[in-house]
Design an enzyme around this catalytic site. Structure first.
Site, mmCIF file in Angstrom:
data_model
loop_
_atom_site.group_PDB
_atom_site.id
_atom_site.type_symbol
_atom_site.label_atom_id
_atom_site.label_comp_id
_atom_site.label_asym_id
_atom_site.label_seq_id
_atom_site.Cartn_x
_atom_site.Cartn_y
_atom_site.Cartn_z
ATOM 1 N N GLU A 160 5.893 -0.495 8.517
ATOM 2 C CA GLU A 160 6.797 -0.574 6.590
ATOM 3 C C GLU A 160 5.572 0.749 5.539
ATOM 4 O O GLU A 160 4.614 1.320 5.431
ATOM 5 C CB GLU A 160 5.867 -1.707 6.076
ATOM 6 C CG GLU A 160 6.663 -2.489 4.571
ATOM 7 C CD GLU A 160 5.566 -3.621 4.167
ATOM 8 O OE1 GLU A 160 4.765 -4.122 4.699
ATOM 9 O OE2 GLU A 160 5.854 -4.189 3.403
ATOM 10 N N GLU A 166 -1.007 1.389 -2.567
ATOM 11 C CA GLU A 166 -1.818 1.192 -1.322
ATOM 12 C C GLU A 166 -1.833 2.257 -0.340
ATOM 13 O O GLU A 166 -2.468 1.659 1.025
ATOM 14 C CB GLU A 166 -0.046 -0.378 -1.186
ATOM 15 C CG GLU A 166 -0.162 -1.217 -2.072
ATOM 16 C CD GLU A 166 -0.237 -2.613 -1.569
ATOM 17 O OE1 GLU A 166 0.080 -3.322 -0.360
ATOM 18 O OE2 GLU A 166 0.858 -3.357 -2.149
ATOM 19 N N HIS A 196 8.655 -2.748 -2.823
ATOM 20 C CA HIS A 196 7.789 -1.040 -3.358
ATOM 21 C C HIS A 196 9.266 -0.406 -2.713
ATOM 22 O O HIS A 196 8.532 0.261 -4.104
ATOM 23 C CB HIS A 196 6.872 -0.966 -0.954
ATOM 24 C CG HIS A 196 6.062 -1.702 -0.850
ATOM 25 N ND1 HIS A 196 4.557 -2.401 -1.648
ATOM 26 C CD2 HIS A 196 5.824 -3.145 0.181
ATOM 27 C CE1 HIS A 196 3.908 -2.259 -0.737
ATOM 28 N NE2 HIS A 196 4.802 -3.131 0.491
ATOM 29 N N ARG A 225 7.201 -8.861 -7.660
ATOM 30 C CA ARG A 225 7.355 -9.617 -6.591
ATOM 31 C C ARG A 225 7.142 -10.981 -6.600
ATOM 32 O O ARG A 225 5.801 -11.561 -6.213
ATOM 33 C CB ARG A 225 5.797 -9.016 -6.080
ATOM 34 C CG ARG A 225 5.528 -8.810 -4.895
ATOM 35 C CD ARG A 225 4.155 -8.099 -4.334
ATOM 36 N NE ARG A 225 4.476 -7.044 -2.470
ATOM 37 C CZ ARG A 225 3.889 -6.615 -1.964
ATOM 38 N NH1 ARG A 225 2.389 -6.790 -2.250
ATOM 39 N NH2 ARG A 225 3.902 -6.611 -0.580
ATOM 40 N N GLU A 254 8.692 -12.480 0.946
ATOM 41 C CA GLU A 254 6.648 -11.835 0.730
ATOM 42 C C GLU A 254 6.896 -11.942 -0.695
ATOM 43 O O GLU A 254 7.071 -10.501 -1.315
ATOM 44 C CB GLU A 254 6.535 -10.397 1.680
ATOM 45 C CG GLU A 254 4.945 -10.339 2.112
ATOM 46 C CD GLU A 254 4.497 -9.269 2.160
ATOM 47 O OE1 GLU A 254 4.068 -8.791 3.450
ATOM 48 O OE2 GLU A 254 4.761 -7.648 1.279
#
Ligand code: LER
Ligand code: MN
Length: 278
Positions: A160, A166, A196, A225, A254
């Protein structure tokens, strides 16, 4: 909006360990409750975030899957970083070895569930004494090993790309795909997380289409998100791109459980029914 039958399967995230209680997972708590909730909402599968490879016996998870008629879409490895502080690009060789061992054990655990493992936060980052070149060499070695370990189970390993806050290894699908190609890494697919991608890609739909052959999993999240349909992402062109790319895998929520887990799960499925005809 498309009326053709959906090639996608739906999944929702379940997280059982307290260190990730504030993480972007819909259901937090016991597996029993999470499986029951996922089935009651009508998902096809669950995506599991567990503290490690030996936290729950495989048989127990297979029994829950059978009882609730749910598949295991994928198993996250984030606990390796969040709980155990492990990174594949740690400057310390002993720590890197521990990270690779953790990942290998997760792959054997998930393989018995018929599920691929995800590498997200455990990829780490370059910086300090670790050059980008060095970090990418370590990442390539780890991905080679992970792809090979997953192969006997008939599943890929999932890499990913994350947003810039991150990791600094790969933030774009095209760069991640080129890396897999250039390094000849077999049996590793990309996990495209729409959250992302919203931060990093110029054009999320075009990036999905271009990454088509590499796509193995999708994290279905709106721009902030939260559940799709609550932010500023337009899912229609994204679903069209996934269809055009012949993507037939999971679209998995997610996301943060806001305003609460049930509402986030219901809104996720509503978006998938409206836009992906699941
Ligand atoms: C994991 O799937 C992910 O998206 C990361 O943001 C978690 O650190
Ligand atoms: Mn993700």
């Amino acid at each position: 909006m498309s009326h053709a039958p959906s090639p996608f399967r739906t999944a929702v995230t379940l997280c059982t360990f307290p260190e990730a209680a504030a993480g972007p997972f819909v259901f937090h708590g016991t597996l029993e409750d999470g499986f029951a909730k996922a089935a009651a909402h009508g998902f096809d599968a669950v995506e599991l975030f567990l503290p490690g490879p030996d936290a729950v016996p495989v048989e127990e998870i297979l029994a829950l899957a059978d009882q609730h008629k749910l598949a295991i879409a994928a198993v996250g490895s984030g606990a390796g970083m969040v709980k155990h502080g492990l990174s594949l690009t740690d400057p310390d060789a002993g720590q890197r070895e521990k990270a690779r061992t953790f990942l290998r054990e997760m792959i054997h655990f998930a393989g018995k569930l018929g599920a691929p493992v995800i590498l997200g936060s455990m990829q780490g980052k370059s910086g300090g004494t670790v050059s980008r070149e060095q970090a990418l060499d370590w990442l390539a070695e780890a991905l080679q090993e992970a792809g090979a370990a997953a192969a006997p189970y008939g599943v890929p390993f999932l890499y990913e790309a994350l947003n810039r806050y991150e990791t600094n290894l790969f933030n774009l699908q095209a760069a991640a795909a080129a890396f897999l190609e250039e390094r000849g890494i077999a049996n590793v697919k990309l996990l495209a997380d729409l959250f992302h991608m919203n931060i990093e890609e110029d054009d999320v739909a075009a990036a999905l289409m271009a990454a088509g052959p590499w796509l193995g999993h999708v994290h279905w999240a709106d721009s902030q998100r939260l559940a799709m349909g609550t932010g500023h992402t337009d899912p229609a062109p994204l679903v069209a791109a996934l269809r055009q790319a012949d993507y037939t895998g999971y679209v998995s929520a997610e996301i943060f459980p806001r305003p609460d887990a049930d509402a986030a799960a219901a809104q996720t499925l509503a978006s998938l029914r409206a836009f992906a005809a699941v």
